[in-house]
Write a protein that holds these residues in place. Structure first.
Motif, mmCIF file in Angstrom:
data_model
loop_
_atom_site.group_PDB
_atom_site.id
_atom_site.type_symbol
_atom_site.label_atom_id
_atom_site.label_comp_id
_atom_site.label_asym_id
_atom_site.label_seq_id
_atom_site.Cartn_x
_atom_site.Cartn_y
_atom_site.Cartn_z
ATOM 1 N N GLU A 66 0.741 -1.384 -0.057
ATOM 2 C CA GLU A 66 -0.073 -0.135 0.101
ATOM 3 C C GLU A 66 0.949 1.181 -0.021
ATOM 4 N N ILE A 67 2.050 1.224 0.804
ATOM 5 C CA ILE A 67 2.777 2.375 0.788
ATOM 6 C C ILE A 67 3.483 2.495 -0.544
ATOM 7 N N VAL A 68 3.928 1.516 -1.457
ATOM 8 C CA VAL A 68 4.442 1.569 -2.632
ATOM 9 C C VAL A 68 3.404 2.456 -3.632
ATOM 10 N N GLU A 69 2.043 1.829 -3.314
ATOM 11 C CA GLU A 69 0.923 2.355 -4.368
ATOM 12 C C GLU A 69 0.890 3.772 -3.916
ATOM 13 N N LEU A 70 0.714 4.086 -2.820
ATOM 14 C CA LEU A 70 0.576 5.793 -2.721
ATOM 15 C C LEU A 70 1.769 6.381 -3.153
ATOM 16 N N ILE A 71 2.966 5.933 -2.826
ATOM 17 C CA ILE A 71 4.109 6.822 -3.467
ATOM 18 C C ILE A 71 3.819 6.970 -5.026
ATOM 19 N N LEU A 72 3.570 5.908 -5.705
ATOM 20 C CA LEU A 72 3.615 5.898 -7.109
ATOM 21 C C LEU A 72 2.204 6.565 -7.436
ATOM 22 N N SER A 73 1.231 6.486 -6.912
ATOM 23 C CA SER A 73 0.225 7.519 -7.119
ATOM 24 C C SER A 73 0.394 8.750 -7.292
#
Length: 312
Positions: free
Chosen positions: A30-37
């Motif tokens: 979820e952290i990676v998804e937030l960063i990339l979004s």
């Protein structure tokens, strides 16, 4: 330490991002998804500044043609990004060292370690500009995520006093930097994933702007033929192989013949390409390139059917 410490309270790059307030409770995925979004918001912000980037590229190209320089001035991540761009241009595009220069708060030590206090020294920014004798032929681009960094403001102010064309790159608008420059590029990317960590979205935006700016300048200076980097300097085995491939793609010759021509051209892909497409020797190819300000198309008299890839 000299210069006023900037008030960052109103800078959007320092704001709290409501989308990531609970990021420390999330899983790694979820952290990676937030960063990339959040990173996905960067390109539209930079695209909104495309006209300003293009205007600056034309100014820089014109000044470089007249013997001037492009000078980046920045601190921290911003300064390192400027230095990276300046260092990569000579081997990629064959531009002479010293034509694109980077000033970084804290000097060489700041490239390999943090010299955080240096960014607060406006006088040092002015002194660094004076030390390289900036003048009316030059373009100085101040790079700062906040648009408030004293070192950068000092450098830009000194450059302007010396008659240089001055531009700014920041991720806030309005900003004190905008008030000092002839042209402002301000991709506003919004609050960072981690509040104030401007190595993230702001740094990505600055890198995109510098890529677009310097590459456009090099193209306008005739450093490419189509999308081939024909002024690359083959200083090692990998680059020599790349130069051979560039000649094959530009001319349609096989690798053996391309290497032969490249050797006859003293390792100059641009010269080898003109030799092949215009049917001339190296001396005449260089004469034609000099007369056409380095533009391969003009040196060969426009597009040629023998060109395999670059002109299509």
């Amino acid at each position: 330490m000299s210069g006023e410490v900037p008030d960052l309270a109103s800078a959007v790059t320092e704001a709290i991002n409501p989308r990531t307030r609970d990021i420390d409770t999330r899983s790694a995925e979820e952290i990676v998804e937030l960063i990339l979004s959040e990173d996905a918001r960067v390109v539209p912000a930079v695209m909104a500044e495309r006209d300003a980037i293009a205007r600056l590229a034309e100014v820089v190209a014109e000044r470089l043609r007249r013997g001037g320089r492009l000078i980046y001035a920045g601190a921290g991540t911003s300064g390192r990004l400027g230095m990276l761009d300046a260092l990569e241009l000579p081997p990629t595009f064959g531009i002479e060292p010293g034509r694109v220069v980077a000033l970084v708060a804290g000097g060489p030590a700041a490239l390999t370690g943090a010299v955080e206090e240096a960014e607060d020294d406006a006088a040092a920014g002015a002194a660094d500009v004076a030390a390289i004798d900036v003048g009316p032929a030059d373009v100085v681009l101040g790079i700062t995520a906040s648009g408030r960094t004293p070192y950068v403001l000092g450098a830009v102010s000194e450059a302007r006093a010396r008659g240089a064309y001055v531009a700014g790159l920041a991720c806030n608008r309005p900003s004190p930097l905008e008030e000092l420059v002839d042209l402002m590029i301000a991709p506003v990317v919004g609050p960072e994933v981690i509040a104030g960590s401007t190595r993230m979205k702001a740094g990505t935006a600055q890198k995109l702007v510098l890529n677009a700016l310097s590459t456009t300048v090099m193209i306008r200076l005739g450093k490419t033929f189509g999308n081939l980097m024909v002024d690359v300097r083959p200083s090692n085995r990998k680059l020599w192989q790349r130069a051979i491939r560039i000649v094959t793609l530009a001319t349609g010759l096989d690798a053996t013949e391309a290497q032969r021509l490249l050797e006859a051209a003293a390792g100059e892909p641009k010269t080898a390409i003109v030799m092949a497409l215009a049917g001339v020797d190296a001396e005449e190819a260089r004469r034609r390139l000099a007369a056409s300000e380095g533009r391969v198309r003009d040196a060969i008299g426009g597009g040629r059917d023998g060109q395999a890839t670059a002109g299509r």
